[in-house]
Design a protein around this motif. Structure first.
Motif, PDB file in Angstrom:
ATOM      1  N   THR A   1      26.447  40.800  34.916  1.00 44.65           N
ATOM      2  CA  THR A   1      26.221  42.124  34.910  1.00 44.65           C
ATOM      3  C   THR A   1      25.846  42.544  33.580  1.00 44.65           C
ATOM      4  O   THR A   1      25.286  43.564  33.317  1.00 44.65           O
ATOM      5  CB  THR A   1      27.489  42.956  34.998  1.00 44.65           C
TER       6      THR A   1
ATOM      7  N   VAL B   1      28.792  31.568  36.276  1.00 48.27           N
ATOM      8  CA  VAL B   1      28.566  32.889  36.806  1.00 48.27           C
ATOM      9  C   VAL B   1      28.788  33.112  38.165  1.00 48.27           C
ATOM     10  O   VAL B   1      29.741  33.900  38.659  1.00 48.27           O
ATOM     11  CB  VAL B   1      26.981  33.419  36.321  1.00 48.27           C
TER      12      VAL B   1
ATOM     13  N   GLY C   1      24.484  37.004  39.194  1.00 51.95           N
ATOM     14  CA  GLY C   1      25.727  37.782  39.388  1.00 51.95           C
ATOM     15  C   GLY C   1      26.216  38.373  37.975  1.00 51.95           C
ATOM     16  O   GLY C   1      26.940  39.168  37.818  1.00 51.95           O
TER      17      GLY C   1
ATOM     18  N   ARG D   1      31.645  35.398  40.079  1.00 51.02           N
ATOM     19  CA  ARG D   1      31.421  36.573  41.063  1.00 51.02           C
ATOM     20  C   ARG D   1      32.225  35.980  42.566  1.00 51.02           C
ATOM     21  O   ARG D   1      32.723  37.213  43.023  1.00 51.02           O
ATOM     22  CB  ARG D   1      29.989  36.540  41.264  1.00 51.02           C
ATOM     23  N   GLU D   2      32.123  34.995  42.998  1.00 44.91           N
ATOM     24  CA  GLU D   2      32.877  34.266  43.906  1.00 44.91           C
ATOM     25  C   GLU D   2      34.376  34.799  43.924  1.00 44.91           C
ATOM     26  O   GLU D   2      34.906  35.218  45.074  1.00 44.91           O
ATOM     27  CB  GLU D   2      32.575  32.954  44.528  1.00 44.91           C
TER      28      GLU D   2
ATOM     29  N   GLU E   1      34.612  41.530  38.195  1.00 41.01           N
ATOM     30  CA  GLU E   1      33.886  42.858  38.172  1.00 41.01           C
ATOM     31  C   GLU E   1      32.675  42.933  37.305  1.00 41.01           C
ATOM     32  O   GLU E   1      31.676  43.466  37.413  1.00 41.01           O
ATOM     33  CB  GLU E   1      34.898  44.009  38.049  1.00 41.01           C
ATOM     34  N   ARG E   2      33.218  42.345  36.301  1.00 34.99           N
ATOM     35  CA  ARG E   2      32.240  42.367  35.078  1.00 34.99           C
ATOM     36  C   ARG E   2      31.925  40.742  34.662  1.00 34.99           C
ATOM     37  O   ARG E   2      32.772  40.209  34.283  1.00 34.99           O
ATOM     38  CB  ARG E   2      32.518  43.247  33.808  1.00 34.99           C
ATOM     39  N   ILE E   3      30.645  40.607  34.493  1.00 33.44           N
ATOM     40  CA  ILE E   3      30.538  39.083  34.071  1.00 33.44           C
ATOM     41  C   ILE E   3      29.336  39.227  32.918  1.00 33.44           C
ATOM     42  O   ILE E   3      28.098  39.577  33.216  1.00 33.44           O
ATOM     43  CB  ILE E   3      29.638  38.251  35.204  1.00 33.44           C
TER      44      ILE E   3
END
Lengths: 338, 338
Positions: free
Chosen positions: B209, B179, B207, B183-184, B188-190
């Protein structure tokens, strides 16, 4: 009209069939200018896939638009068109992502060895050329509708890059077109695995720098010898058997990529083996529609000549002989002209 | 010195062992500052892999260099170092290609749950920090040696790109670090698949979502619902079971990618299914060495804090309790301090 129908393994007949008709507003009817026999057509012909009830055959085509449904506005009767073996609306999420052969409305063509063909999803499938091409370009444009498009996808799936080393597993028409693709995408070294002299010759003509005639463990060892002991950056698997997949996976270096475009027949990939190989693997029916404008340009400009894979040209009514010649490996690929 | 030895499933003991010695000029000996128990250690602990003869355990470590072989010149006694679970010379063709975990001289670490550890290929494996890090950063630096490096690789293998959608299959320490990686790398959507509240919470903190708690067909359907009906761009498979692989392959969109980092246990990938999925697949032991400088920087700058996956800290002599707590899912991951 007349077209090819397979009745049983080894039994393809040229028969009287109903003329195709527009059945949906996104359909078009084309008059076939050229069609051909595909390596994948040989699976049922050889009895390696069930034939079932007698049915028409063929999924490669170029032709002249005869008639269009009301929603087909970008091509017009009289135009010369190239399509893909997989039809696509070219507007769904998968098409917009460039994966037209996974179109949510995909239909696979299967009636193209005939005088007239109905093209479903014609609005998102057909690309017209600027005027009618010279006859000598027709074989290459026909190749683009499947084998060249598929070789192109294999090279992209195998992530061929400028300066890289590519290996071709399979010396059929797709594998040979894969050589063209690898060269066009900048591969510096192109190793074609082939045991057949005429195919080796064509592979070299298309850009192969090395030929490996060994198979199995010996073939893998030869590729390793040629690639600093670690394997190739990219391997194009253009057969579809378990043996070919094994050859491909073991010919790629850690971090390399295998693009596989032969429809798999009894292929299982072992998770542990794939894991420790560090090889990336992507396959599938080629999204030919994505490449059509580019590949048509390359053909029309004379940059590529994939039509050379057709080493036998027959009148369409001799379609049975086309199957036979390919089955007996007397021909790489048979082009058929109505 | 003392260290962990597994004798049988469920039977890990902390025992007196011989002090490790420099046996090759490329070796180093480190004094362990922190080590931990890995999800993969649980396979033999649970009897799902043979244990064989009693043997030391552990492959994650940070420590202080005690002694170096004559060819180890880039790190010096007294320095704080981070390494990888897979050692590498960092000079062979595979290492130069960035695939250090396929180093031609690779050795997998297996004796790190101990007070001192011999690091083979220390010259190409260890990275020293600038000075000794604050104690609170040690868990995150330890995470970098395996789980964070592995989550990072999973995200790269799954080709996570800015603006993309990523799915995490597996809510263990690697999945949670995945995750962070997604994010890094700009996802945009995790979407994290997790049924455990504490892990869901940490996934969100890292991170994620969206959380999907369903599994199997229902889980796949939920992911499709969240991704416009076609699936995610990238899926990180961080478990290693056939069920997890199936979940991953069916959660990716055509043209998407699955990065798989759970060591596969009885996983077979069907060729036809993979073919028609259009999904790219790459796995393997993460080339952590490639990422070490970058990930160490991200930890030291406070940008990432993967050490939060350690929800249990024990003295090294209580290593058996660390295994037990993870086996019983009372802990996500147990950190051990000599």
């Amino acid at each position: 009209m007349r077209g090819a129908v397979i009745h049983a393994p080894g039994d393809v007949r040229f028969e009287e069939l109903d003329n195709p008709k527009i059945s949906r507003p996104t359909d078009a009817i084309i008059r076939t200018v050229a069609t051909c026999v595909c390596g994948s057509d040989l699976w049922p012909y050889r009895g390696l896939e069930p034939v079932g009830d007698p049915h028409p055959m063929g999924h490669e085509y170029v032709g002249i638009v005869e008639e269009t449904g009301s929603e087909v506005t970008h091509v017009k009767p009289g135009q010369f068109v190239v399509g893909s073996f997989a039809t696509s609306d070219n507007t769904c999420a998968n098409c917009l992502g460039g994966w037209q052969s996974s179109c949510l409305h995909r239909e696979f063509m299967s009636t193209c060895q005939a005088e007239y063909v109905r093209i479903p999803n014609a609005h998102g499938t057909l690309v017209a050329t600027d005027g009618h091409p010279d006859g000598e370009l027709v074989p290459s444009l026909l190749a683009v509708s499947d084998v060249m498009g598929t070789g192109w996808y294999a090279a992209l799936a195998a992530e061929v890059k400028p300066g890289s080393t590519a290996v071709l597993v399979g010396d059929g028409a797709v594998g040979l077109c894969g050589v063209i693709a690898a060269r066009e995408l900048g591969a510096e070294r192109i190793i074609a695995m082939s045991r057949h002299e005429s195919r080796q010759k064509l592979a070299r003509e298309f850009g192969a720098t090395d030929i490996v005639s060994e198979r199995g463990e010996e073939g893998i060892a030869r590729v390793k010898d040629l690639t600093g002991g670690i394997g190739a950056d990219s391997v194009l698997e253009c057969v579809g058997t378990a043996e070919a997949m094994r050859q491909a996976l073991h010919s790629a270096r850690p971090g390399g990529n295998v693009g596989f475009v032969g429809v798999p027949h009894e292929v299982q990939v072992d998770g542990v083996e794939l894991f420790f190989s560090h090889v990336g693997l992507r396959g599938g029916p080629a999204p030919v529609r994505r490449y059509l404008p580019d590949l048509i340009d390359r053909v029309l400009s004379g940059r590529i000549n994939p039509g050379k894979v057709f080493d036998l040209t027959l009148p369409l009514d001799q379609v049975a002989e086309g199957y036979k010649a390919m089955d007996e490996r007397r021909a790489i690929k048979a082009l058929l002209k109505p």
